[in-house]
Scaffold this active site. Structure first.
Site, PDB file in Angstrom:
ATOM      1  N   HIS A   1       1.009  -1.474   0.046  1.00 44.95           N
ATOM      2  CA  HIS A   1       0.091  -0.059  -0.155  1.00 44.95           C
ATOM      3  C   HIS A   1       0.829   1.270  -0.105  1.00 44.95           C
ATOM      4  O   HIS A   1       0.581   2.266  -0.592  1.00 44.95           O
ATOM      5  CB  HIS A   1      -0.501  -0.217   1.387  1.00 44.95           C
ATOM      6  CG  HIS A   1      -1.910  -0.629   0.888  1.00 44.95           C
ATOM      7  ND1 HIS A   1      -3.359  -1.077   1.616  1.00 44.95           N
ATOM      8  CD2 HIS A   1      -2.367  -2.538   0.438  1.00 44.95           C
ATOM      9  CE1 HIS A   1      -3.820  -1.362   1.270  1.00 44.95           C
ATOM     10  NE2 HIS A   1      -3.252  -2.903   0.715  1.00 44.95           N
TER      11      HIS A   1
ATOM     12  N   HIS B   1      -2.096 -12.286  -2.457  1.00 44.88           N
ATOM     13  CA  HIS B   1      -3.572 -13.018  -1.427  1.00 44.88           C
ATOM     14  C   HIS B   1      -3.736 -14.546  -0.922  1.00 44.88           C
ATOM     15  O   HIS B   1      -3.783 -14.740  -0.482  1.00 44.88           O
ATOM     16  CB  HIS B   1      -4.781 -13.248  -2.709  1.00 44.88           C
ATOM     17  CG  HIS B   1      -5.336 -11.988  -2.525  1.00 44.88           C
ATOM     18  ND1 HIS B   1      -6.514 -11.546  -3.069  1.00 44.88           N
ATOM     19  CD2 HIS B   1      -4.692 -10.058  -2.162  1.00 44.88           C
ATOM     20  CE1 HIS B   1      -6.373 -10.047  -3.527  1.00 44.88           C
ATOM     21  NE2 HIS B   1      -5.852  -9.014  -2.398  1.00 44.88           N
TER      22      HIS B   1
ATOM     23  N   TRP C   1      -8.547 -16.270   2.342  1.00 43.94           N
ATOM     24  CA  TRP C   1      -7.714 -16.940   0.847  1.00 43.94           C
ATOM     25  C   TRP C   1      -7.518 -18.026   0.516  1.00 43.94           C
ATOM     26  O   TRP C   1      -8.017 -19.199  -0.035  1.00 43.94           O
ATOM     27  CB  TRP C   1      -6.973 -16.044   0.235  1.00 43.94           C
ATOM     28  CG  TRP C   1      -7.504 -14.935  -0.294  1.00 43.94           C
ATOM     29  CD1 TRP C   1      -8.166 -14.624  -1.299  1.00 43.94           C
ATOM     30  CD2 TRP C   1      -7.037 -13.016   0.063  1.00 43.94           C
ATOM     31  NE1 TRP C   1      -8.652 -13.294  -1.468  1.00 43.94           N
ATOM     32  CE2 TRP C   1      -7.736 -12.628  -0.281  1.00 43.94           C
ATOM     33  CE3 TRP C   1      -6.616 -13.456   1.447  1.00 43.94           C
ATOM     34  CZ2 TRP C   1      -8.082 -11.200   0.175  1.00 43.94           C
ATOM     35  CZ3 TRP C   1      -6.370 -11.742   1.559  1.00 43.94           C
ATOM     36  CH2 TRP C   1      -7.522 -10.771   1.030  1.00 43.94           C
TER      37      TRP C   1
END
Length: 334
Positions: free
Chosen positions: A40, A169, A185
């Site tokens: 991020h 993920h 996930w």
């Protein structure tokens, strides 16, 4: 928290591995959230506006610190604070990205190319002046293939790189009190592998019936797993799907492509000068001043980070001397 010798990044990586053990946090590990922090901090770069990216550690200040897409990342920053305090010679921007690549490696993933030289904004004013508002640039898990291409295309990533990066993920989980989505996930969310792609291709996913946002679910090995609409878009889109299939079949290929793509991601926005440090090109241009290059280029010494010799260090953002050697003569501040 132990301090290490200035520039001893290998020793610092060992300290990062120690703080990954967090019994009271998700699955007992800070590893996944450290990867998310590096992601991020870097993934708001724009090739068009040429702002954002990992340089500056702008998430310490508004508007990035209050961007809903960054909810929960204060945990990662707080886990790293003791290490930052004990080793003030490294910038937040370098520590965040180093922590991300270290966590990936420690959780069984590939070695990611990483080099120092990122600088920190000293204040909110400096962050706004040089970075601008980079909010609303991160992926929205509720959307589809067109959105994914828009977000990643803004940073210069191809369809293949998009799928490779989506393999992150394999790690961590969503939280209803952060993104609104809920669950991991994969069955082992603290182990980096290609399991995400294998599971994505299995015809087991059904819409979850709950009060939260639309997502898919399946029970695997007694564990409730989830996939987002953006995940399912990877197998529905005719250009994305072949890469999902390749990575599901070949973990070595996935690791190689992920390492290249993630290494590219964390270099976004790091416009280096010939000392290896990120430079304030925008500020210099606005003020009509030359770039500050107070440190001389490195000679024939060996870089302790990459092992390259002096001016032979190569980077995604350009060439130049070893950034650690230059660090001895320049304060790592914007």
């Amino acid at each position: 928290m132990a301090s290490v010798k200035e520039g001893d990044y290998q020793a610092l990586k060992e300290e990062i591995k120690k703080i990954m053990k967090q019994p009271g946090y998700d699955d007992g590990s800070a590893g996944p959230v450290l990867v998310r922090l590096a992601w991020h901090a870097s993934g708001n770069f724009s090739l068009v506006e040429h702002n954002g990216g990992s340089n500056g550690a702008g998430m310490r200040f508004p508007p990035e610190s209050v961007d809903p897409a960054n909810a929960g990342l204060h945990y990662a920053i707080s886990f790293l604070l003791p290490l930052q305090s004990a080793n003030s010679w490294i910038s937040h921007a370098d520590l965040w990205t180093l922590a991300g690549v270290t966590a990936i490696e420690a959780m069984g993933g590939p070695q990611i190319p990483w080099e120092p030289g990122r600088l920190d904004y000293e204040s909110e004013q400096a962050a706004v002046e040089h970075r601008g508002d980079v909010s609303n640039r991160l992926p929205d898990g509720a959307l589809g293939a067109a959105h994914i291409r828009d977000v990643f295309g803004r940073m210069g990533f191809s369809d293949q790189e998009i799928v490779a990066l989506s393999g992150a993920h394999n790690l961590g989980r969503c939280h209803a009190d952060r993104s609104g989505f809920d669950g991991p996930w994969v069955v082992n969310p603290t182990r980096f592998s290609n399991q995400y792609f294998k599971l994505l291709l299995r015809p087991i996913w059904k819409p979850r019936q709950w009060d939260g946002p639309f997502q898919y679910e399946a029970i695997v090995a007694g564990t409730r797993l989830m996939m987002l609409p953006t995940d399912m878009a990877l197998i529905e889109d005719p250009s994305f799907r072949p890469w999902v299939e390749k990575y599901a079949a070949d973990q070595n290929l996935f690791f190689k492509d992920f390492a290249n793509a993630f290494g590219k991601l964390i270099e976004l926005g790091v416009d280096r000068d010939d000392t290896g440090f990120a430079r304030l090109a925008k500020k210099a241009a606005e003020e009509g001043k030359p770039l500050d290059k107070t440190a001389p280029p490195a000679g024939d010494e060996t870089c302790p980070v990459s092992g390259a010799v002096g001016g032979g260090v190569q980077r995604a953002a350009g060439g130049g001397g070893c950034p650690f050697m230059a660090m001895q003569n320049r304060e790592a501040k914007l």
